[in-house]
Design a protein around this motif. Structure first.
Motif, PDB file in Angstrom:
ATOM      1  N   THR A 197      -8.646   3.723 119.344  1.00 23.05           N
ATOM      2  CA  THR A 197      -9.486   3.454 117.953  1.00 23.05           C
ATOM      3  C   THR A 197      -9.232   5.098 117.377  1.00 23.05           C
ATOM      4  O   THR A 197      -8.666   5.405 117.517  1.00 23.05           O
ATOM      5  N   TRP A 216     -12.937   2.699 111.148  1.00 22.32           N
ATOM      6  CA  TRP A 216     -13.717   1.625 112.287  1.00 22.32           C
ATOM      7  C   TRP A 216     -12.889   0.242 112.125  1.00 22.32           C
ATOM      8  O   TRP A 216     -12.362  -0.655 112.341  1.00 22.32           O
ATOM      9  N   ARG A 270     -10.285  -1.979 113.931  1.00 22.42           N
ATOM     10  CA  ARG A 270     -10.132  -3.020 113.958  1.00 22.42           C
ATOM     11  C   ARG A 270      -9.204  -4.433 113.743  1.00 22.42           C
ATOM     12  O   ARG A 270      -9.163  -5.229 114.614  1.00 22.42           O
ATOM     13  N   ALA A 282      -5.545  -4.013 115.380  1.00 27.73           N
ATOM     14  CA  ALA A 282      -6.136  -4.738 116.729  1.00 27.73           C
ATOM     15  C   ALA A 282      -6.651  -6.253 117.166  1.00 27.73           C
ATOM     16  O   ALA A 282      -5.599  -6.566 118.466  1.00 27.73           O
ATOM     17  N   SER A 334      -3.861  -7.740 119.636  1.00 25.22           N
ATOM     18  CA  SER A 334      -4.156  -8.958 119.974  1.00 25.22           C
ATOM     19  C   SER A 334      -3.845 -10.276 120.441  1.00 25.22           C
ATOM     20  O   SER A 334      -3.406 -10.345 121.243  1.00 25.22           O
ATOM     21  N   LEU A 363     -12.947  -9.545 121.383  1.00 24.50           N
ATOM     22  CA  LEU A 363     -12.513  -7.695 121.237  1.00 24.50           C
ATOM     23  C   LEU A 363     -13.894  -7.195 121.389  1.00 24.50           C
ATOM     24  O   LEU A 363     -14.759  -6.630 120.750  1.00 24.50           O
ATOM     25  N   ASP A 364     -13.656  -6.184 122.244  1.00 26.17           N
ATOM     26  CA  ASP A 364     -14.385  -4.262 122.814  1.00 26.17           C
ATOM     27  C   ASP A 364     -14.065  -3.293 122.706  1.00 26.17           C
ATOM     28  O   ASP A 364     -13.322  -3.305 122.799  1.00 26.17           O
ATOM     29  N   HIS A 365     -14.752  -2.516 121.834  1.00 25.53           N
ATOM     30  CA  HIS A 365     -13.668  -0.790 122.368  1.00 25.53           C
ATOM     31  C   HIS A 365     -14.715  -0.190 123.170  1.00 25.53           C
ATOM     32  O   HIS A 365     -15.950  -0.134 123.629  1.00 25.53           O
ATOM     33  N   TRP A 387      -8.861  -0.463 122.505  1.00 24.26           N
ATOM     34  CA  TRP A 387      -9.663  -1.833 121.907  1.00 24.26           C
ATOM     35  C   TRP A 387      -8.766  -3.158 123.286  1.00 24.26           C
ATOM     36  O   TRP A 387      -8.692  -2.960 123.615  1.00 24.26           O
TER      37      TRP A 387
END
Length: 152
Positions: A29, A87, A91, A94, A98, A129-131, A136
């Motif tokens: 992140t 950000w 994302r 990420a 992922s 997907l969470d930080h 992440w």
């Protein structure tokens, strides 16, 4: 829908029993604070205008102080907008990482826009997907996913 989480004694997050698999830190992140209500560009400008009006009407301060507050607010709002952009790019990267990492581990994860889901032989389920901290995390959940429509 949300994933219930709790902190154990070591300060690490643990997902609830609906998680099938968690891939920690699939991507990094930005080093700046995550976008929120307090660092949103519109909120910053609103606060700057209110402060400028108060400073401008204060009898003990020169009128140019209000202009200085407005210029500072514009500068801070611009930085906040750049932060939101960082950000958003983070994302998107990420999401790509992922999908690749899950595929390397034998999971079929699909991304349509900002939505993620994963599939097994029987059904499609929610992927999230969470930080957390500096990265992440990808959560594969045992919850049926809504149908995603690709716009290709």
């Amino acid at each position: 829908m949300s994933v219930k989480q709790s902190l154990n004694n070591y300060g690490r997050h643990q997902a609830s029993s609906s998680s099938v698999r968690v891939f920690a830190e699939v991507a990094g992140t930005p080093g700046t604070p995550a976008p929120g209500w307090w660092n949103h560009p519109v909120a910053i400008m609103f606060a700057a205008v209110i402060c400028a009006a108060l400073v401008f009407t204060s009898p003990g301060l020169p009128a140019l102080s209000g202009l200085l507050v407005v210029v500072s607010g514009v500068a801070l709002a611009s930085l906040a907008e750049l932060n939101c952009g960082r950000w958003s790019v983070s994302r998107a990267r990420a999401i790509e990482e992922s999908v690749w990492i899950a595929d390397q581990c034998g999971y079929q994860v699909e991304a349509v826009g900002e939505a993620l889901q994963w599939r097994n032989a029987e059904r499609s389920m929610v992927a999230r997907l969470d930080h957390r901290g500096r990265g992440w995390d990808l959560f594969l959940l045992d919850v049926d996913a809504p149908t995603l429509e690709s716009h290709h």
